[in-house]
Design a protein around this motif. Structure first.
Motif, PDB file in Angstrom:
ATOM      1  N   ILE A  64      -2.530   5.623   4.740  1.00  0.00           N
ATOM      2  CA  ILE A  64      -2.820   5.217   3.353  1.00  0.00           C
ATOM      3  C   ILE A  64      -1.688   5.682   2.433  1.00  0.00           C
ATOM      4  O   ILE A  64      -1.195   4.926   1.597  1.00  0.00           O
ATOM      5  N   VAL A  65      -1.246   6.929   2.615  1.00  0.00           N
ATOM      6  CA  VAL A  65      -0.208   7.489   1.740  1.00  0.00           C
ATOM      7  C   VAL A  65       1.125   6.767   1.931  1.00  0.00           C
ATOM      8  O   VAL A  65       1.791   6.401   0.956  1.00  0.00           O
ATOM      9  N   THR A  66       1.508   6.549   3.180  1.00  0.00           N
ATOM     10  CA  THR A  66       2.860   6.038   3.434  1.00  0.00           C
ATOM     11  C   THR A  66       2.948   4.512   3.433  1.00  0.00           C
ATOM     12  O   THR A  66       4.024   3.959   3.221  1.00  0.00           O
ATOM     13  N   LYS A  67       1.873   3.825   3.692  1.00  0.00           N
ATOM     14  CA  LYS A  67       1.953   2.361   3.790  1.00  0.00           C
ATOM     15  C   LYS A  67       1.273   1.638   2.627  1.00  0.00           C
ATOM     16  O   LYS A  67       1.604   0.489   2.358  1.00  0.00           O
ATOM     17  N   LEU A  68       0.322   2.276   1.973  1.00  0.00           N
ATOM     18  CA  LEU A  68      -0.333   1.623   0.833  1.00  0.00           C
ATOM     19  C   LEU A  68       0.149   2.219  -0.490  1.00  0.00           C
ATOM     20  O   LEU A  68       0.620   1.519  -1.365  1.00  0.00           O
ATOM     21  N   GLY A  69       0.040   3.533  -0.615  1.00  0.00           N
ATOM     22  CA  GLY A  69       0.579   4.233  -1.780  1.00  0.00           C
ATOM     23  C   GLY A  69       0.229   3.578  -3.104  1.00  0.00           C
ATOM     24  O   GLY A  69      -0.944   3.407  -3.442  1.00  0.00           O
ATOM     25  N   THR A  70       1.265   3.166  -3.832  1.00  0.00           N
ATOM     26  CA  THR A  70       1.053   2.640  -5.185  1.00  0.00           C
ATOM     27  C   THR A  70       0.353   1.279  -5.206  1.00  0.00           C
ATOM     28  O   THR A  70      -0.099   0.834  -6.261  1.00  0.00           O
ATOM     29  N   VAL A  71       0.278   0.625  -4.069  1.00  0.00           N
ATOM     30  CA  VAL A  71      -0.444  -0.659  -3.998  1.00  0.00           C
ATOM     31  C   VAL A  71      -1.878  -0.492  -4.482  1.00  0.00           C
ATOM     32  O   VAL A  71      -2.506  -1.424  -4.983  1.00  0.00           O
ATOM     33  N   LEU A  72      -2.397   0.723  -4.346  1.00  0.00           N
ATOM     34  CA  LEU A  72      -3.796   0.979  -4.669  1.00  0.00           C
ATOM     35  C   LEU A  72      -4.011   1.332  -6.141  1.00  0.00           C
ATOM     36  O   LEU A  72      -5.147   1.449  -6.588  1.00  0.00           O
ATOM     37  N   ASN A  73      -2.896   1.490  -6.875  1.00  0.00           N
ATOM     38  CA  ASN A  73      -3.004   1.945  -8.270  1.00  0.00           C
ATOM     39  C   ASN A  73      -3.734   0.936  -9.151  1.00  0.00           C
ATOM     40  O   ASN A  73      -3.586  -0.277  -9.001  1.00  0.00           O
ATOM     41  N   ASN A  74      -4.504   1.472 -10.095  1.00  0.00           N
ATOM     42  CA  ASN A  74      -5.107   0.677 -11.172  1.00  0.00           C
ATOM     43  C   ASN A  74      -6.021  -0.449 -10.694  1.00  0.00           C
ATOM     44  O   ASN A  74      -6.120  -1.483 -11.344  1.00  0.00           O
ATOM     45  N   LYS A  75      -6.630  -0.278  -9.553  1.00  0.00           N
ATOM     46  CA  LYS A  75      -7.600  -1.289  -9.131  1.00  0.00           C
ATOM     47  C   LYS A  75      -8.569  -0.699  -8.114  1.00  0.00           C
ATOM     48  O   LYS A  75      -8.357   0.412  -7.618  1.00  0.00           O
ATOM     49  N   ARG A  76      -9.582  -1.488  -7.842  1.00  0.00           N
ATOM     50  CA  ARG A  76     -10.530  -1.107  -6.797  1.00  0.00           C
ATOM     51  C   ARG A  76     -10.134  -1.830  -5.520  1.00  0.00           C
ATOM     52  O   ARG A  76      -9.859  -3.021  -5.536  1.00  0.00           O
ATOM     53  N   SER A  77     -10.089  -1.076  -4.432  1.00  0.00           N
ATOM     54  CA  SER A  77      -9.762  -1.681  -3.145  1.00  0.00           C
ATOM     55  C   SER A  77     -10.858  -1.329  -2.154  1.00  0.00           C
ATOM     56  O   SER A  77     -11.334  -0.188  -2.126  1.00  0.00           O
TER      57      SER A  77
END
Lengths: 76, 345
Positions: free
Chosen positions: B301-314
């Motif tokens: 999650i940290v290395t492959k998603l990171g900021t992709v998860l910012n400011n939204k619900r996933s």
């Protein structure tokens, strides 16, 4: 389930394999490029094609491709 | 049936720490396969590895980073759970040591969980359950593997990483939904046989024995029946995801990401294909970090998603499976979580 089809599926797990070296009586460990990693491909192929779970002992105790085929059909 | 639903808890943030030292998969020494075959099968091009850090060291650095990034104070933490197979000592529990090292209050619940590849999911269920009533407000879930207990031959597959998942009570948050499974009949599929109270440490524990053709191990070193574990993984992991989806009426098409324990690329791809999941929804960290046991899901999650998860619900589903044999799957929501930059030490 055909033995010939199983042998073809078995051979497909080898890169650049010459199909003529694969037969029911082939001792699979003696086939060029066989490795413990190939065994994982065989387990995956049997799971996918036949929905049978092969264990390590099944592979270790088998000598020929037909031995493995017999294990697979006995669990179908 | 081992299902669980936990409400009113959210994941506030996730961090990870790895050693700086990179070990590239070259000149793989094996009696029966070469480097190309190894990389093609396992997916491990390189990994992080160091003899300098224990599991708790790596988790400690990740915890310091995450608490700073979140702005959490040390006296905010009511519970600390540490998941590892390589505790600092046989006793006491390393979570107690981490309570002090992190400067947390003595009014702190601390617990070690001895699980490997399924461990993050089990730790998450424990931490979330503790917080769900609202009496405890914040918890840290530390999960990782650092250096081994005893000297071992150079390991090709497994890398080092420590991770932290910060959880907090959050009334009204969407629930965590879990499914768990255990098959103790295969306890010896991955095992360190000596040094516990069943087989006490003795001179014999230091004798290297050929456990399978060409593979030598001492009693105090870990060993794995690779074919059995592979077979277990491709069978149980997809089944567990399907069972979870059926139980909680989840439509897998609505899930944004599926994070599987990073076991071995061939195995993981097999799971992905069985579940008919598109590649873009199933990130892998194994290429760069190897198999990092209980750290592999949060590290991915940290290395492959990171900021992709910012400011939204996933919406995510994570599935861990391995030593025990043990497996667990969780469906959860990440609601604008803080994902720290990777810490390298």
């Amino acid at each position: 389930m055909e033995l010939d089809y199983f042998i073809r599926n078995f051979a497909d797990q080898f890169d650049d394999a010459d199909i003529s070296v694969f037969s029911a009586k082939s001792a699979f460990r003696d086939i060029e490029n066989w490795s413990s990693l190939t065994a994982l491909s065989i387990i995956a192929m049997v799971d996918e094609e036949y929905d049978v779970e092969l264990k390590g002992d099944d592979i270790m105790n088998a000598v020929t491709i037909e031995d493995l085929y017999n294990i697979v059909i006995s669990r179908k | 049936m081992a299902y669980l639903e936990v409400q009113n808890v959210r994941i506030a943030g996730i961090s990870a720490c790895v050693p700086k030292n990179i070990q590239v998969s070259i000149n793989v020494e094996s009696q029966d396969y070469d480097t190309d075959q190894f990389i093609a099968t396992t997916g491990v091009r390189e990994k992080r590895y160091s003899e300098d850090f224990t599991s708790s060291d790596l988790c400690f650095f990740a915890a310091e980073k995450l608490m700073e990034d979140l702005g959490w104070q040390k006296d905010d933490i009511d519970a600390l759970i540490f998941v590892t197979q390589t505790a600092d000592y046989l006793m006491p529990a390393t979570s107690c040591i981490l309570q002090d090292r992190l400067g947390l209050l003595q009014e702190c619940y601390a617990l070690d969980i001895t699980h490997g590849c399924s461990g993050w999911v089990y730790g998450l269920s424990s931490a979330a359950t503790l917080l769900s009533t609202g009496m405890m407000k914040r918890a840290l879930l530390l999960a990782g593997e650092g250096r081994k207990r005893s000297f071992s031959p150079p390991d090709l597959l497994f890398g080092n990483a420590g991770t932290v998942t910060a959880l907090e009570y959050f009334e009204g948050e969407k629930s965590f939904q879990f499914h768990f499974g255990t098959d103790g009949s295969r306890y010896d599929a991955i095992i360190i046989p000596d040094g516990g109270s069943r087989n006490r440490f003795s001179e014999k524990s230091l004798i290297s024995v050929e456990i399978e053709p060409g593979v030598f191990r001492m009693g105090i070193q870990s060993r794995m029946k690779g074919m059995d574990v592979f077979s277990f993984g491709i069978t149980k992991a997809p089944k567990s995801v399907k069972e979870l989806a059926e139980k909680f009426k989840l439509d897998l098409d609505t899930i944004d990401y599926f994070i599987f324990h990073q076991a071995n690329l061939m195995l993981n791809e097999k799971i992905r294909k069985k579940l008919k999941l598109p590649e873009e929804k199933v990130p892998y960290s194994i290429e760069a970090f190897g198999n990092t046991n209980s750290a592999s899901i949060p590290l991915t999650i940290v290395t492959k998603l990171g900021t992709v998860l910012n400011n939204k619900r996933s919406a995510l589903i994570a599935c861990g499976f391995g030593v025990g044999l043990s497996w667990g799957t969780v469906a959860f929501t990440l609601n604008d979580p803080l994902i720290s930059n990777l810490v390298e030490v």
